[in-house]
Design an enzyme around this catalytic site. Structure first.
Site, PDB file in Angstrom:
ATOM      1  N   SER A  48       0.862  -1.185   0.000  1.00 15.59           N
ATOM      2  CA  SER A  48       0.000   0.000   0.000  1.00 15.59           C
ATOM      3  C   SER A  48       0.897   1.234   0.000  1.00 15.59           C
ATOM      4  CB  SER A  48      -0.914  -0.005   1.216  1.00 15.59           C
ATOM      5  OG  SER A  48      -1.855  -1.036   1.097  1.00 15.59           O
ATOM      6  N   HIS A  49       1.268   1.656  -1.190  1.00  8.89           N
ATOM      7  CA  HIS A  49       2.161   2.811  -1.334  1.00  8.89           C
ATOM      8  C   HIS A  49       2.198   3.247  -2.794  1.00  8.89           C
ATOM      9  CE1 HIS A  49       4.838  -0.159  -2.995  1.00  8.89           C
ATOM     10  NE2 HIS A  49       4.913  -0.820  -1.841  1.00  8.89           N
ATOM     11  N   ALA A  50       2.858   4.364  -3.025  1.00 10.33           N
ATOM     12  CA  ALA A  50       3.107   4.831  -4.400  1.00 10.33           C
ATOM     13  C   ALA A  50       4.602   5.085  -4.542  1.00 10.33           C
ATOM     14  CB  ALA A  50       2.326   6.116  -4.666  1.00 10.33           C
ATOM     15  N   ARG A  95      -0.680   1.909  -5.096  1.00 11.50           N
ATOM     16  CA  ARG A  95      -1.011   0.526  -5.466  1.00 11.50           C
ATOM     17  C   ARG A  95      -1.039  -0.413  -4.274  1.00 11.50           C
ATOM     18  NH1 ARG A  95       2.914  -3.012  -4.702  1.00 11.50           N
ATOM     19  NH2 ARG A  95       4.923  -2.960  -5.746  1.00 11.50           N
TER      20      ARG A  95
END
Ligand code: TYD
Length: 134
Positions: A48-50, A95
């Site tokens: 859970s990051h960009a 994402r």
């Protein structure tokens, strides 16, 4: 650039099928790094990051999982379940990977070396940055 599914060649053979990707034919960037995610326990989520700069290409080499992409305004879910296509994830998309099947194997290639500083791990920060950039 926007996220897109890239279909890969599939060389069908009675001895077993074969697929591949090359830069620049199927993959629009040069690979600097390859990693894979495996042995994911049921119900777990990853990533859970960009990324500020790096782009990635994700293939379900085995089994299936969902890649959920958020552009700061809307979310789109891509279900990957075949090894002859993959998802191109441009930079600056939040994402998340989830819904991994038993024994699934996620192959990820990136155009950058691992750099902890390239991660955006706070969703509000991501949205703010995305607004500034667009
Ligand atoms: P990370 O990308 O944070 O995984 P997720 O977002 O799915 O939780 O990576 C987890 C750990 O693995 C992190 O401590 C850094 C390390 N790592 C590397 O050393 N090299 C790599 O190429 C990657 C992807 C991760």
């Amino acid at each position: 650039m926007t996220p897109k599914i890239i279909n890969l060649p599939k060389i069908v053979d009675p001895r077993g099928n074969l697929s591949f990707f090359e830069n620049p034919r199927q993959l629009p960037f040069e690979i600097a790094r390859t990693y894979w995610i495996y042995d994911v326990p049921g119900g777990e989520k990853r990533g859970s990051h960009a990324f500020r700069e790096q782009q990635e290409f994700i293939v379900a080499l085995s089994g299936s999982f969902d890649v959920v992409l958020h552009d700061g305004e809307t979310e789109e879910k891509f279900s990957l379940n075949r090894s002859y296509y993959g998802l191109l994830v441009p930079k600056m998309y939040w994402r998340r990977m989830e819904n991994f099947s038993t024994n699934s194997l996620a192959l990820i290639v990136s155009d950058k070396l691992y750099d902890a500083g390239d991660y955006i791990r706070d969703f509000e920060e991501f949205k703010n940055l995305k607004n500034v950039l667009s």
